[in-house]
Design a protein around this motif. Structure first.
Motif, PDB file in Angstrom:
ATOM      1  N   PHE A 188       0.899  -1.448   0.090  1.00 48.36           N
ATOM      2  CA  PHE A 188       0.003   0.034  -0.041  1.00 48.36           C
ATOM      3  C   PHE A 188       0.722   1.143  -0.075  1.00 48.36           C
ATOM      4  N   THR A 189       0.638   2.091  -0.927  1.00 47.75           N
ATOM      5  CA  THR A 189       1.452   3.275  -0.912  1.00 47.75           C
ATOM      6  C   THR A 189       0.882   4.427  -0.088  1.00 47.75           C
ATOM      7  N   LEU A 190       1.361   4.987   0.984  1.00 45.72           N
ATOM      8  CA  LEU A 190       0.736   5.776   1.672  1.00 45.72           C
ATOM      9  C   LEU A 190       1.149   7.238   1.265  1.00 45.72           C
ATOM     10  N   ARG A 191       0.213   8.053   0.864  1.00 48.52           N
ATOM     11  CA  ARG A 191       0.682   9.480   0.531  1.00 48.52           C
ATOM     12  C   ARG A 191       0.479  10.594   1.582  1.00 48.52           C
ATOM     13  N   ARG A 192       1.507  11.347   1.856  1.00 47.59           N
ATOM     14  CA  ARG A 192       1.363  12.247   2.995  1.00 47.59           C
ATOM     15  C   ARG A 192       0.930  13.474   2.355  1.00 47.59           C
ATOM     16  N   ARG A 193       0.042  14.116   2.792  1.00 53.66           N
ATOM     17  CA  ARG A 193      -0.685  15.343   2.317  1.00 53.66           C
ATOM     18  C   ARG A 193       0.159  16.429   2.927  1.00 53.66           C
ATOM     19  N   PRO A 194       0.325  17.688   2.160  1.00 53.77           N
ATOM     20  CA  PRO A 194       1.005  18.766   2.954  1.00 53.77           C
ATOM     21  C   PRO A 194       0.683  19.211   4.257  1.00 53.77           C
ATOM     22  N   GLU A 195      -0.597  19.111   4.726  1.00 49.78           N
ATOM     23  CA  GLU A 195      -0.929  19.656   5.957  1.00 49.78           C
ATOM     24  C   GLU A 195      -0.915  18.614   6.952  1.00 49.78           C
ATOM     25  N   MET A 196      -0.426  17.282   6.725  1.00 49.46           N
ATOM     26  CA  MET A 196      -0.322  16.268   7.699  1.00 49.46           C
ATOM     27  C   MET A 196       0.896  16.532   8.690  1.00 49.46           C
ATOM     28  N   SER A 197       0.753  16.319   9.852  1.00 42.51           N
ATOM     29  CA  SER A 197       1.936  16.388  10.850  1.00 42.51           C
ATOM     30  C   SER A 197       2.538  15.310  10.589  1.00 42.51           C
ATOM     31  N   ASP A 198       3.849  15.146  11.316  1.00 41.17           N
ATOM     32  CA  ASP A 198       4.570  13.917  11.366  1.00 41.17           C
ATOM     33  C   ASP A 198       3.803  13.079  12.196  1.00 41.17           C
ATOM     34  N   GLU A 199       3.302  13.262  13.337  1.00 39.42           N
ATOM     35  CA  GLU A 199       2.658  12.270  14.186  1.00 39.42           C
ATOM     36  C   GLU A 199       1.518  11.849  13.328  1.00 39.42           C
ATOM     37  N   ASP A 200       0.534  12.656  12.520  1.00 38.96           N
ATOM     38  CA  ASP A 200      -0.364  12.181  11.789  1.00 38.96           C
ATOM     39  C   ASP A 200       0.066  11.175  10.604  1.00 38.96           C
ATOM     40  N   PHE A 201       0.993  11.421  10.045  1.00 43.00           N
ATOM     41  CA  PHE A 201       1.625  10.565   9.037  1.00 43.00           C
ATOM     42  C   PHE A 201       1.826   9.141   9.766  1.00 43.00           C
ATOM     43  N   GLU A 202       2.648   9.106  10.851  1.00 39.26           N
ATOM     44  CA  GLU A 202       2.963   7.936  11.404  1.00 39.26           C
ATOM     45  C   GLU A 202       1.814   7.161  11.742  1.00 39.26           C
ATOM     46  N   ALA A 203       0.919   7.808  12.413  1.00 41.27           N
ATOM     47  CA  ALA A 203      -0.553   7.174  12.706  1.00 41.27           C
ATOM     48  C   ALA A 203      -0.926   6.506  11.649  1.00 41.27           C
ATOM     49  N   ASP A 204      -1.086   7.265  10.520  1.00 45.79           N
ATOM     50  CA  ASP A 204      -1.709   6.557   9.299  1.00 45.79           C
ATOM     51  C   ASP A 204      -0.839   5.262   8.776  1.00 45.79           C
ATOM     52  N   ALA A 205       0.622   5.333   8.923  1.00 49.77           N
ATOM     53  CA  ALA A 205       1.258   4.035   8.579  1.00 49.77           C
ATOM     54  C   ALA A 205       0.969   2.970   9.645  1.00 49.77           C
ATOM     55  N   ARG A 206       0.928   3.455  10.592  1.00 53.02           N
ATOM     56  CA  ARG A 206       0.639   2.270  11.788  1.00 53.02           C
ATOM     57  C   ARG A 206      -0.717   1.438  11.456  1.00 53.02           C
ATOM     58  N   ALA A 207      -1.823   2.563  11.060  1.00 57.58           N
ATOM     59  CA  ALA A 207      -2.884   1.948  10.806  1.00 57.58           C
ATOM     60  C   ALA A 207      -3.106   1.041   9.706  1.00 57.58           C
ATOM     61  N   VAL A 208      -2.349   1.511   8.437  1.00 50.93           N
ATOM     62  CA  VAL A 208      -2.058   0.722   7.185  1.00 50.93           C
ATOM     63  C   VAL A 208      -1.485  -0.477   7.568  1.00 50.93           C
ATOM     64  N   ARG A 209      -0.473  -0.619   8.343  1.00 50.17           N
ATOM     65  CA  ARG A 209       0.233  -1.711   8.501  1.00 50.17           C
ATOM     66  C   ARG A 209      -0.759  -2.655   9.172  1.00 50.17           C
ATOM     67  N   ALA A 210      -1.510  -2.306  10.241  1.00 48.59           N
ATOM     68  CA  ALA A 210      -2.271  -3.086  11.043  1.00 48.59           C
ATOM     69  C   ALA A 210      -3.358  -3.727  10.352  1.00 48.59           C
ATOM     70  N   ASP A 211      -4.108  -2.837   9.176  1.00 50.47           N
ATOM     71  CA  ASP A 211      -4.771  -3.453   8.149  1.00 50.47           C
ATOM     72  C   ASP A 211      -4.090  -4.487   7.371  1.00 50.47           C
ATOM     73  N   LEU A 212      -3.065  -4.279   6.756  1.00 54.81           N
ATOM     74  CA  LEU A 212      -2.522  -5.588   6.045  1.00 54.81           C
ATOM     75  C   LEU A 212      -2.070  -6.716   6.939  1.00 54.81           C
ATOM     76  N   GLU A 213      -2.029  -6.369   8.079  1.00 52.70           N
ATOM     77  CA  GLU A 213      -1.294  -7.611   9.141  1.00 52.70           C
ATOM     78  C   GLU A 213      -2.971  -8.418   9.309  1.00 52.70           C
ATOM     79  N   THR A 214      -4.075  -7.423   9.344  1.00 50.41           N
ATOM     80  CA  THR A 214      -5.191  -8.350   9.458  1.00 50.41           C
ATOM     81  C   THR A 214      -5.430  -9.001   8.237  1.00 50.41           C
ATOM     82  N   LEU A 215      -5.309  -8.404   7.048  1.00 49.77           N
ATOM     83  CA  LEU A 215      -5.414  -9.186   5.780  1.00 49.77           C
ATOM     84  C   LEU A 215      -4.604 -10.310   5.941  1.00 49.77           C
ATOM     85  N   ARG A 216      -3.232 -10.267   6.203  1.00 53.19           N
ATOM     86  CA  ARG A 216      -2.501 -11.353   5.996  1.00 53.19           C
ATOM     87  C   ARG A 216      -3.395 -12.625   7.024  1.00 53.19           C
TER      88      ARG A 216
END
Length: 123
Positions: free
Chosen positions: A90-118
């Motif tokens: 999954f390619t996570l795109r960072r939008r200009p208004e996203m904070s570092d914390e928000d981007f990291e939270a999105d990455a963790r959420a995507v990883r969790a979803d992919l782990e669930t899919l696995r």
């Protein structure tokens, strides 16, 4: 010109299952609530998810239309790696208004979803 906070991160997992089976499961919108927690959130009941047309290349790109009308494009692939193995990226795109914390939270959420899919695909 690209903003200083824009960028992408590829989040992937290896799955011990055939790519075509993983693709079939993940592309079936009836299964989204089973593995994509963010899209199963009742607060997002009004979102629309549109996947790329069924294809032989494992492309699961999708557009999520938010209640505001904003469309978020999400590149995603199921990549075969043998008869009973594949990688889902999954390619996570960072939008200009996203904070570092928000981007990291999105990455963790995507990883969790992919782990669930696995877990579902290997189960």
């Amino acid at each position: 010109m690209t903003g200083a906070r824009e960028g992408s991160r590829h989040v992937g997992v290896w799955i011990a299952a055939a790519a075509d089976a993983v693709y079939a499961f993940a592309s079936d919108q009836r299964n989204l609530e089973r593995w994509a927690a963010g899209l199963a959130d009742p607060a997002l009941a009004d979102v629309d998810v549109r996947f790329a047309p069924v294809n032989d290349f494992g492309v699961l790109d999708h557009v999520v239309t938010m209640p505001t009308g904003e469309e978020v494009y999400n590149p995603m692939r199921v990549i075969p790696a043998g008869d009973e193995r594949c990688e889902v990226v999954f390619t996570l795109r960072r939008r200009p208004e996203m904070s570092d914390e928000d981007f990291e939270a999105d990455a963790r959420a995507v990883r969790a979803d992919l782990e669930t899919l696995r877990g579902l695909a290997e189960g």
